[in-house]
Scaffold this active site. Structure first.
Site, short mmCIF file in Angstrom:
data_model
loop_
_atom_site.label_atom_id
_atom_site.label_comp_id
_atom_site.label_asym_id
_atom_site.label_seq_id
_atom_site.Cartn_x
_atom_site.Cartn_y
_atom_site.Cartn_z
N GLU A 4 2.85 -133.45 11.36
CA GLU A 4 3.63 -133.11 12.57
C GLU A 4 2.77 -133.28 13.83
O GLU A 4 3.21 -133.85 14.83
CB GLU A 4 4.13 -131.67 12.44
N ASP A 9 5.25 -122.61 10.45
CA ASP A 9 6.50 -123.07 9.85
C ASP A 9 6.27 -123.65 8.45
O ASP A 9 7.01 -123.36 7.51
CB ASP A 9 7.16 -124.12 10.74
N TYR A 17 6.26 -126.36 25.24
CA TYR A 17 5.41 -125.80 24.18
C TYR A 17 3.97 -126.24 24.38
O TYR A 17 3.04 -125.43 24.35
CB TYR A 17 5.95 -126.29 22.83
C1 GLA Z 1 7.36 -123.35 16.81
C2 GLA Z 1 6.08 -123.90 16.20
C3 GLA Z 1 5.29 -122.81 15.47
C4 GLA Z 1 5.10 -121.58 16.35
C5 GLA Z 1 6.43 -121.17 17.00
C6 GLA Z 1 6.25 -120.07 18.01
O1 GLA Z 1 8.24 -122.95 15.79
O2 GLA Z 1 6.38 -124.95 15.30
O3 GLA Z 1 4.06 -123.33 15.03
O4 GLA Z 1 4.11 -121.79 17.31
O5 GLA Z 1 7.06 -122.26 17.65
O6 GLA Z 1 5.83 -118.93 17.38
#
Ligand code: GLA
Length: 384
Positions: A159, A171, A221
């Site tokens: 990813e 995740d 993000y």
């Molecule tokens: C997304 C990212 C995770 C994490 C969340 C926030 O889902 O893929 O790795 O950082 O955001 O907690």
């Protein structure tokens, strides 16, 4: 969609029975948001929404993927893994091959048919499930000898490096390593983890899908990550032992408020508090104190909204309605942010009334009929 529907689709498409069928689940996160890439704690679990993948080896080295839900078919020209502009979804599978090969793993061709019921774009990590499931399959069929944690890390690298989203480890970890009827606390620095039973009749978890997905979520993000790194770089000058926000106490942070840009201070404040909240949440769970757990969820939401600034009016509305409804212990926006689902901890006896109330109010305010997903916690990726 289930195991037998992907198996039949596989047989019809590839004129052979699959060698393996795998269930790769989506995930929730009870608390600990944006803490994984700050070497903190998270508290996720796999759920009863999953991607099923049927697969078998090919001897020409090529990769052929059939996505049932999209009714889309991709086949590579040869054994190379090249980023696909046109078949974006195929990159989730190609990415893990590319990363595993960097480690010297000898991976040959593969046919896969997959489909599932993890809602897309709702923040339940369907892409992490697909990546982890693919890595799990390559490991089984090509005898790579990987541990579950190796699978998690390769899926995350796929990813990060191939798909190009700088996500943390949560995740994939949740999709692969979860256990039935439990949440799992992961220390994202040491990768130690511990299961906490989440087994109560009195309270239930439910997701409410805002139906909103911010298109800027990936860039925002990555910006949050950079802001956290900026905070660490400044604080490190005062204490060289600091290598992530995990190493920063609230006291130290407050002492250096004036040394940080105000926005960076707020980002760091949220993360430091959120890391502490995960530990408090685990203590509450051990005592079966669901009221305390819920309170932490509300506090987490406020931090996400005011300090981390990743909420949207729709998720704020859903959480406010929950906060004012007797029988809801806690609620917050879940996942990366800018929409997606809220996670709600609700007294089972109040569930139907709460969902009626909140869905009606949401439709009146935003004209969106919110989907709701009751949550059942399941084990991680398995062969079926
Ligand atoms: C997304 C990212 C995770 C994490 C969340 C926030 O889902 O893929 O790795 O950082 O955001 O907690």
């Amino acid at each position: 969609m289930n195991a037998s529907s992907v198996q039949s689709a596989y047989s019809a498409r590839f004129s052979a029975a699959p060698e393996i069928t795998v269930r790769a689940p989506g995930r929730i996160n009870v608390i600990g948001e944006h803490t994984d890439y700050n070497a903190g704690f998270v508290l996720p679990a796999a759920i009863d929404k999953a991607i099923w993948m049927a697969a078998g080896r090919r001897d020409d080295g090529r990769f052929a993927f059939y996505a049932l839900d999209l009714d889309a078919f991709f086949i590579s020209e040869n054994a190379d893994t090249i980023f696909q502009e046109q078949y974006k979804w195929a990159n989730y599978l190609l990415g893990v091959v590319s990363e595993a090969r960097k480690d010297g793993h000898n991976i040959g061709g593969l046919n896969v048919a997959f489909g599932g019921d993890v809602p897309l774009g709702a923040g339940l990590s369907s892409s992490a499930a697909l990546e982890s499931g693919a890595m799990f399959i390559f490991n089984e069929l090509y005898n790579l000898g990987l541990s579950r944690m190796d699978i998690v890390r390769l899926a995350q690298r796929g990813e990060n490096n191939f798909v190009g989203m700088k996500c943390g480890i949560m995740d994939m970890f949740a999709s692969v390593i979860s256990r039935e009827k439990s949440v799992v606390r992961l220390d994202c620095r040491s990768l130690d983890y511990a299961y906490f039973p989440f087994d109560t009749e009195e309270y239930s978890l439910v997701l409410i899908d805002s139906g909103v997905k911010h298109t800027l979520v990936d860039s925002e993000y990555n910006t949050r990550r950079a802001e956290c790194e900026e905070g660490v770089a400044v604080l490190k000058q005062f204490d060289p032992r600091i290598s992530s926000l995990r190493d920063v106490s609230m006291d130290l942070l407050q002492q250096h408020e004036a040394d940080l840009r105000p926005l960076v201070f707020r980002r760091c404040k949220f993360v430091v508090a959120e890391i502490a909240r995960v530990e408090q949440a685990c203590a509450a769970l051990q005592k079966k104190d669901f009221k305390a757990l819920g309170q932490l969820m509300f506090e987490g939401h406020d931090g996400l909204n005011l300090d981390y600034e990743v909420c949207v009016p729709e998720t704020n509305f859903l959480v406010e309605k929950a906060r004012n409804f007797t029988g809801v212990a806690g609620a917050r926006q879940m996942g990366g942010g800018f929409g997606g689902c809220t996670i709600n901890l609700v007294e089972t006896a109040a569930m139907d009334a709460f969902l009626d109330f909140v869905r009606t109010a949401y439709e009146e305010a935003f004209g969106i009929v919110a989907r709701v997903y009751p949550v059942h916690l399941t084990g991680g990726t398995t062969r079926v």
